[in-house]
Write a protein that holds these residues in place. Sequence first.
Motif, mmCIF file in Angstrom:
data_model
loop_
_atom_site.group_PDB
_atom_site.id
_atom_site.type_symbol
_atom_site.label_atom_id
_atom_site.label_comp_id
_atom_site.label_asym_id
_atom_site.label_seq_id
_atom_site.Cartn_x
_atom_site.Cartn_y
_atom_site.Cartn_z
ATOM 1 N N GLN A 1 4.019 1.006 13.584
ATOM 2 C CA GLN A 1 5.434 0.842 13.244
ATOM 3 C C GLN A 1 5.739 1.389 11.855
ATOM 4 O OE1 GLN A 1 6.435 -3.326 13.662
ATOM 5 N NE2 GLN A 1 5.138 -3.553 15.483
ATOM 6 N N LEU A 2 4.736 1.351 10.989
ATOM 7 C CA LEU A 2 4.915 1.793 9.610
ATOM 8 C C LEU A 2 4.428 3.211 9.378
ATOM 9 C CD1 LEU A 2 3.719 -1.491 7.844
ATOM 10 C CD2 LEU A 2 6.085 -0.699 8.109
ATOM 11 N N GLY A 3 3.902 3.846 10.429
ATOM 12 C CA GLY A 3 3.412 5.216 10.283
ATOM 13 C C GLY A 3 2.052 5.306 9.627
ATOM 14 N N ILE A 4 1.257 4.252 9.787
ATOM 15 C CA ILE A 4 -0.069 4.181 9.171
ATOM 16 C C ILE A 4 -1.142 4.241 10.252
ATOM 17 C CG2 ILE A 4 -1.630 2.596 7.946
ATOM 18 C CD1 ILE A 4 0.801 1.710 6.314
ATOM 19 N N THR A 5 -2.279 4.811 9.927
ATOM 20 C CA THR A 5 -3.373 4.962 10.882
ATOM 21 C C THR A 5 -4.083 3.631 11.119
ATOM 22 O OG1 THR A 5 -3.751 7.256 10.221
ATOM 23 C CG2 THR A 5 -5.560 6.131 11.333
ATOM 24 N N PHE A 6 -4.214 3.257 12.389
ATOM 25 C CA PHE A 6 -5.008 2.097 12.782
ATOM 26 C C PHE A 6 -6.342 2.619 13.290
ATOM 27 C CE2 PHE A 6 -6.579 -1.230 15.539
ATOM 28 C CZ PHE A 6 -6.274 -2.393 14.852
ATOM 29 N N ALA A 7 -7.435 2.198 12.668
ATOM 30 C CA ALA A 7 -8.718 2.852 12.937
ATOM 31 C C ALA A 7 -9.808 1.891 13.349
ATOM 32 C CB ALA A 7 -9.162 3.638 11.703
ATOM 33 N N ASN A 8 -9.464 0.826 14.066
ATOM 34 C CA ASN A 8 -10.486 -0.124 14.503
ATOM 35 C C ASN A 8 -11.004 0.267 15.879
ATOM 36 O OD1 ASN A 8 -12.192 -2.237 14.396
ATOM 37 N ND2 ASN A 8 -10.671 -3.811 14.835
ATOM 38 N N GLY A 9 -11.581 1.436 15.961
ATOM 39 C CA GLY A 9 -12.101 1.918 17.237
ATOM 40 C C GLY A 9 -12.761 3.258 17.063
ATOM 41 N N GLY A 10 -13.204 3.827 18.178
ATOM 42 C CA GLY A 10 -13.823 5.141 18.125
ATOM 43 C C GLY A 10 -15.187 5.128 17.473
ATOM 44 N N GLN A 11 -16.022 4.155 17.867
ATOM 45 C CA GLN A 11 -17.333 4.038 17.255
ATOM 46 C C GLN A 11 -18.174 5.286 17.466
ATOM 47 O OE1 GLN A 11 -19.101 0.460 18.806
ATOM 48 N NE2 GLN A 11 -18.222 -0.808 17.206
ATOM 49 N N SER B 1 0.832 -1.207 0.000
ATOM 50 C CA SER B 1 0.000 0.000 0.000
ATOM 51 C C SER B 1 0.864 1.254 0.000
ATOM 52 C CB SER B 1 -0.919 0.006 1.229
ATOM 53 O OG SER B 1 -1.752 -1.134 1.237
ATOM 54 N N ILE B 2 1.933 1.239 0.790
ATOM 55 C CA ILE B 2 2.849 2.383 0.838
ATOM 56 C C ILE B 2 3.499 2.586 -0.523
ATOM 57 C CG2 ILE B 2 4.998 3.239 1.847
ATOM 58 C CD1 ILE B 2 4.176 1.781 4.440
ATOM 59 N N THR B 3 3.884 1.501 -1.168
ATOM 60 C CA THR B 3 4.468 1.600 -2.508
ATOM 61 C C THR B 3 3.479 2.222 -3.485
ATOM 62 O OG1 THR B 3 5.869 -0.332 -2.132
ATOM 63 C CG2 THR B 3 5.448 0.277 -4.424
ATOM 64 N N LEU B 4 2.237 1.765 -3.436
ATOM 65 C CA LEU B 4 1.228 2.266 -4.368
ATOM 66 C C LEU B 4 0.867 3.717 -4.110
ATOM 67 C CD1 LEU B 4 -0.994 -0.937 -4.416
ATOM 68 C CD2 LEU B 4 0.126 0.084 -6.412
ATOM 69 N N ARG B 5 0.917 4.131 -2.854
ATOM 70 C CA ARG B 5 0.592 5.520 -2.509
ATOM 71 C C ARG B 5 1.808 6.430 -2.594
ATOM 72 N NH1 ARG B 5 -2.244 8.736 -2.801
ATOM 73 N NH2 ARG B 5 -2.101 9.766 -0.775
ATOM 74 N N GLY B 6 3.005 5.845 -2.588
ATOM 75 C CA GLY B 6 4.203 6.674 -2.579
ATOM 76 C C GLY B 6 4.441 7.321 -1.229
ATOM 77 N N GLY B 7 3.939 6.689 -0.185
ATOM 78 C CA GLY B 7 4.058 7.216 1.182
ATOM 79 C C GLY B 7 2.949 6.643 2.033
ATOM 80 N N THR B 8 2.805 7.150 3.253
ATOM 81 C CA THR B 8 1.829 6.605 4.187
ATOM 82 C C THR B 8 0.547 7.422 4.273
ATOM 83 O OG1 THR B 8 2.839 7.829 6.018
ATOM 84 C CG2 THR B 8 3.642 5.585 5.618
ATOM 85 N N ASP B 9 0.466 8.516 3.537
ATOM 86 C CA ASP B 9 -0.716 9.374 3.584
ATOM 87 C C ASP B 9 -1.939 8.662 3.022
ATOM 88 O OD1 ASP B 9 -2.101 11.915 3.914
ATOM 89 O OD2 ASP B 9 -2.059 12.047 1.721
ATOM 90 N N ARG B 10 -3.081 8.837 3.686
ATOM 91 C CA ARG B 10 -4.371 8.296 3.259
ATOM 92 C C ARG B 10 -4.348 6.773 3.112
ATOM 93 N NH1 ARG B 10 -7.298 11.643 -1.389
ATOM 94 N NH2 ARG B 10 -9.141 10.724 -0.406
ATOM 95 N N ILE B 11 -3.709 6.126 4.072
ATOM 96 C CA ILE B 11 -3.789 4.670 4.211
ATOM 97 C C ILE B 11 -4.313 4.378 5.614
ATOM 98 C CG2 ILE B 11 -2.546 2.479 4.195
ATOM 99 C CD1 ILE B 11 -0.405 3.790 2.489
ATOM 100 N N VAL B 12 -5.345 3.556 5.698
ATOM 101 C CA VAL B 12 -5.935 3.192 6.984
ATOM 102 C C VAL B 12 -6.078 1.683 7.044
ATOM 103 C CG1 VAL B 12 -8.065 3.234 8.339
ATOM 104 C CG2 VAL B 12 -7.188 5.355 7.364
ATOM 105 N N THR B 13 -5.733 1.099 8.184
ATOM 106 C CA THR B 13 -5.974 -0.325 8.388
ATOM 107 C C THR B 13 -6.896 -0.528 9.581
ATOM 108 O OG1 THR B 13 -4.992 -2.505 8.774
ATOM 109 C CG2 THR B 13 -3.906 -0.629 9.815
ATOM 110 N N LEU B 14 -7.735 -1.546 9.473
ATOM 111 C CA LEU B 14 -8.599 -1.944 10.575
ATOM 112 C C LEU B 14 -8.106 -3.220 11.242
ATOM 113 C CD1 LEU B 14 -12.087 -1.504 8.827
ATOM 114 C CD2 LEU B 14 -10.919 0.131 10.306
ATOM 115 N N ALA B 15 -7.053 -3.826 10.679
ATOM 116 C CA ALA B 15 -6.725 -5.187 11.103
ATOM 117 C C ALA B 15 -5.247 -5.495 11.275
ATOM 118 C CB ALA B 15 -7.316 -6.168 10.082
ATOM 119 N N ASP B 16 -4.344 -4.626 10.830
ATOM 120 C CA ASP B 16 -2.911 -4.925 10.893
ATOM 121 C C ASP B 16 -2.276 -4.144 12.038
ATOM 122 O OD1 ASP B 16 -0.159 -5.321 10.469
ATOM 123 O OD2 ASP B 16 -0.472 -5.583 8.314
ATOM 124 N N PHE B 17 -1.869 -4.880 13.082
ATOM 125 C CA PHE B 17 -1.343 -4.229 14.283
ATOM 126 C C PHE B 17 0.077 -3.668 14.089
ATOM 127 C CE2 PHE B 17 -4.580 -7.149 15.964
ATOM 128 C CZ PHE B 17 -5.348 -6.237 16.673
#
Length: 301
Positions: free
Chosen positions: A239-249, A219-235
């Motif tokens: 470590q990779l500078g990506i937003t983890f968003a499995n919370g805050g209902q 995903s980082i390769t395809l985006r050319g960085g970590t901007d606008r990448i969100v994961t709900l499942a990868d802990f």
Amino acid sequence: MKAIQFEQFGGTGNLHEAEVEVPQPGPGQVRVRVRAAGVNALDGKIRSGALQAVFPTPLPVIPGFEVSGTVDAVGAAVTDVTVGDEVFGWSDTGAYAEFALATTVALKPAELEWERAAALPVAGETAERVLNLLAIASGETLLIHGAAGAVGTIVVQLAAARGARVIGTAGPDNQDYVASLGATATLYGDGLVERVQDLAPDGVDAVLDVAGKGALEDSITLRGGTDRIVTLADFRAHQLGITFANGGQERSVKRLSALAQEAAIGKVVTTVTAYPLAQAATAQDVSDTGHIRGKLVLTVP
């Protein structure tokens, strides 16, 4: 009442049927005679004990966050629903049971089956939340890893309704299913970057990872960085500078009702596989594989 519960963390073998007291609604709560309960990947993670450090859960536990059924009793200050109303929403006390308490419920459209109603709360809230977080707009391209699952199914449709183009990854058996939802389907795994670049030569504008199967680097390769990448499942996200968003209902009855109306008329597709309550362990075994088409639910006679 009958309920499915566990007294220690571990495998699905710890899930068993038990007789427990019928819960009594407090202020602002309703008691629901459960007809269907949603099964989520989070249920298995809590059962295994993997989330104890970040999501401590006291034992014993009745699993389940999503419920549909008939209001059986109401607590003080409840004015929006009455006994006998058919509702669905989020369970406060665990949904794998004959009765559950709930604070946030919406009226179920008559045309919407119990099973499909129970499939909506978590997936619907999550889908809308992550699309807003990613700021998906008309004309943009969104890549979804794990597009065939419960959340992916809804995200594909809501993103397409916003005018976005969706590329969805899935296994070989779910390619046609993902395409039927309105996405361009492709396989996950080795060669993903090249496949997506062929499908979107101008690049992807955002990425949502629902699968948690090691696609963040691609995903980082395809985006050319970590901007606008969100994961709900990868802990590994932080470590990779990506937003983890499995919370805050953000549990909105208004938005849930609107989604249910669309599901009732077929504007939003909800795909469910149902198991009887007594087969909760089997349902969680299937959920734990991560290879799900749509949503798993438990039915309560």
